[in-house]
Design a protein around this motif. Structure first.
Motif, PDB file in Angstrom:
ATOM      1  N   LYS A  47       7.914 -15.272  13.123  1.00  0.00           N
ATOM      2  CA  LYS A  47       7.933 -16.229  14.234  1.00  0.00           C
ATOM      3  C   LYS A  47       9.369 -16.605  14.596  1.00  0.00           C
ATOM      4  CE  LYS A  47       6.085 -20.723  15.647  1.00  0.00           C
ATOM      5  NZ  LYS A  47       5.725 -20.360  16.981  1.00  0.00           N
ATOM      6  N   GLY A  51      10.844 -15.472  17.915  1.00  0.00           N
ATOM      7  CA  GLY A  51      10.936 -16.700  18.691  1.00  0.00           C
ATOM      8  C   GLY A  51      12.303 -16.880  19.327  1.00  0.00           C
ATOM      9  N   GLU A  55      11.300 -16.927  22.982  1.00  0.00           N
ATOM     10  CA  GLU A  55      11.037 -18.325  23.307  1.00  0.00           C
ATOM     11  C   GLU A  55      12.320 -19.102  23.629  1.00  0.00           C
ATOM     12  OE1 GLU A  55       8.641 -19.964  20.164  1.00  0.00           O
ATOM     13  OE2 GLU A  55       7.139 -18.389  20.381  1.00  0.00           O
TER      14      GLU A  55
END
Length: 97
Positions: A47, A51, A55
């Motif tokens: 993640k 990420g 993200e």
């Protein structure tokens, strides 16, 4: 390649894996990975690895180059769902005068 960013996975104070990102464009960056232990593939670590570019930076893709002799690297990329796009050819000649 310009600026780079990196992440490291630690286990008992020891680096067990690292990721370096570079060659940033508005939509892409290159990713370089070193894993010394399978624990680096746990969901929390993945993640963070994905990420950051997707993200935090809002990129739409990441690019990784893997040697065709790196069977573990190819297997990891396949497991992660990367798409193989081509083979980079070695084409150069030494010019002498």
């Amino acid at each position: 390649m310009g600026e780079h960013k990196s992440l490291a996975a630690l286990e008992e104070g020891e680096i067990i894996g690292a990721v370096v990102y570079d060659a940033f464009t508005p939509y892409d960056c290159c990713i370089h990975v070193r894993l010394d232990k399978a624990g680096c593939k746990v969901p929390d670590v993945l993640k963070q690895v994905f990420g950051y570019p997707f993200e935090q930076l809002g990129l739409t893709r990441i690019t990784g180059l893997v040697s065709k002799s790196n069977e573990k690297g190819i297997a990891l990329c396949t497991w992660l769902g990367f798409t193989f796009e081509g083979v980079k050819q070695k084409r150069w000649a030494m010019r002498t005068k």
